[in-house]
Design a protein around this motif. Sequence first.
Motif, short mmCIF file in Angstrom:
data_model
loop_
_atom_site.label_atom_id
_atom_site.label_comp_id
_atom_site.label_asym_id
_atom_site.label_seq_id
_atom_site.Cartn_x
_atom_site.Cartn_y
_atom_site.Cartn_z
N UNK A 230 -26.86 -0.48 -27.30
CA UNK A 230 -26.35 -1.53 -27.63
C UNK A 230 -26.38 -1.91 -29.12
N UNK A 231 -25.22 -1.79 -29.59
CA UNK A 231 -24.76 -2.66 -31.74
C UNK A 231 -24.91 -4.20 -31.48
N UNK B 118 -19.45 4.02 -19.52
CA UNK B 118 -18.39 4.21 -19.90
C UNK B 118 -18.03 3.17 -21.60
N UNK B 119 -18.67 2.93 -21.82
CA UNK B 119 -18.34 2.75 -23.38
C UNK B 119 -18.05 0.89 -23.52
N UNK B 120 -18.32 1.10 -22.05
CA UNK B 120 -18.09 -0.96 -21.63
C UNK B 120 -19.59 -1.68 -21.68
N UNK B 121 -19.87 -2.26 -22.22
CA UNK B 121 -21.06 -3.36 -21.87
C UNK B 121 -20.89 -4.20 -20.62
N UNK B 122 -21.11 -4.33 -19.30
CA UNK B 122 -20.42 -5.41 -18.32
C UNK B 122 -21.35 -6.46 -18.32
N UNK C 140 -17.20 -15.65 -9.80
CA UNK C 140 -17.85 -14.58 -10.43
C UNK C 140 -16.91 -15.21 -11.84
N UNK C 141 -17.68 -14.18 -13.05
CA UNK C 141 -16.79 -14.25 -14.04
C UNK C 141 -17.37 -12.44 -14.24
N UNK C 142 -15.79 -11.80 -14.41
CA UNK C 142 -16.68 -10.44 -14.64
C UNK C 142 -15.55 -9.86 -16.17
N UNK C 143 -17.50 -9.85 -16.72
CA UNK C 143 -16.89 -9.67 -18.66
C UNK C 143 -16.77 -8.19 -19.34
N UNK C 144 -15.93 -7.76 -19.66
CA UNK C 144 -16.39 -6.09 -20.49
C UNK C 144 -16.36 -5.88 -21.63
N UNK D 190 -18.34 -1.36 -26.60
CA UNK D 190 -19.59 -0.83 -26.92
C UNK D 190 -18.97 0.29 -28.31
N UNK D 191 -19.31 -0.28 -29.22
CA UNK D 191 -18.85 1.10 -30.77
C UNK D 191 -18.02 0.13 -31.36
N UNK D 192 -17.04 1.24 -31.87
CA UNK D 192 -16.06 1.03 -32.80
C UNK D 192 -14.72 -0.09 -32.29
#
Length: 121
Positions: A25-26, A61-65, A109-113, A116-118
């Motif tokens: 992770x950046x 998939x380039x997402x931090x969940x 429930x909080x879902x946060x996406x 990741x990256x640019x």
Amino acid sequence: ALADHLSRQWNVRCEFSSKPAELMLPTRTRLDAHQILREAVANAVRHAAAKSITIEVAAKDQQFCLEIINDGAEFRLRGGRLELPASLKDRVEQAGGVLDLARGMGVTKLSISLPIGEANH
């Protein structure tokens, strides 16, 4: 370590789990996630009187969940819809992410996406 710190700080049971991922992770994403988690836990304790919080994180998939589940009181309804916590929503959007809130079976429930990256910032 953050979950342990938040448990002591807020006198709440805070459990953390993560799924292994084959990426780094950046720094910016890690910092954003750290602040978002701190705020989400603080909100759950302050505004919903949560006694138990579960934090689950995964990268895909380039997402931090992040999923933050608490046993506190329901969020207020506005116009028949759940009202998202404004400061948390702003912080997630500033990080380029998306926040979703759901309530059922006695938990919120909080879902946060976060990207990741640019795409981040």
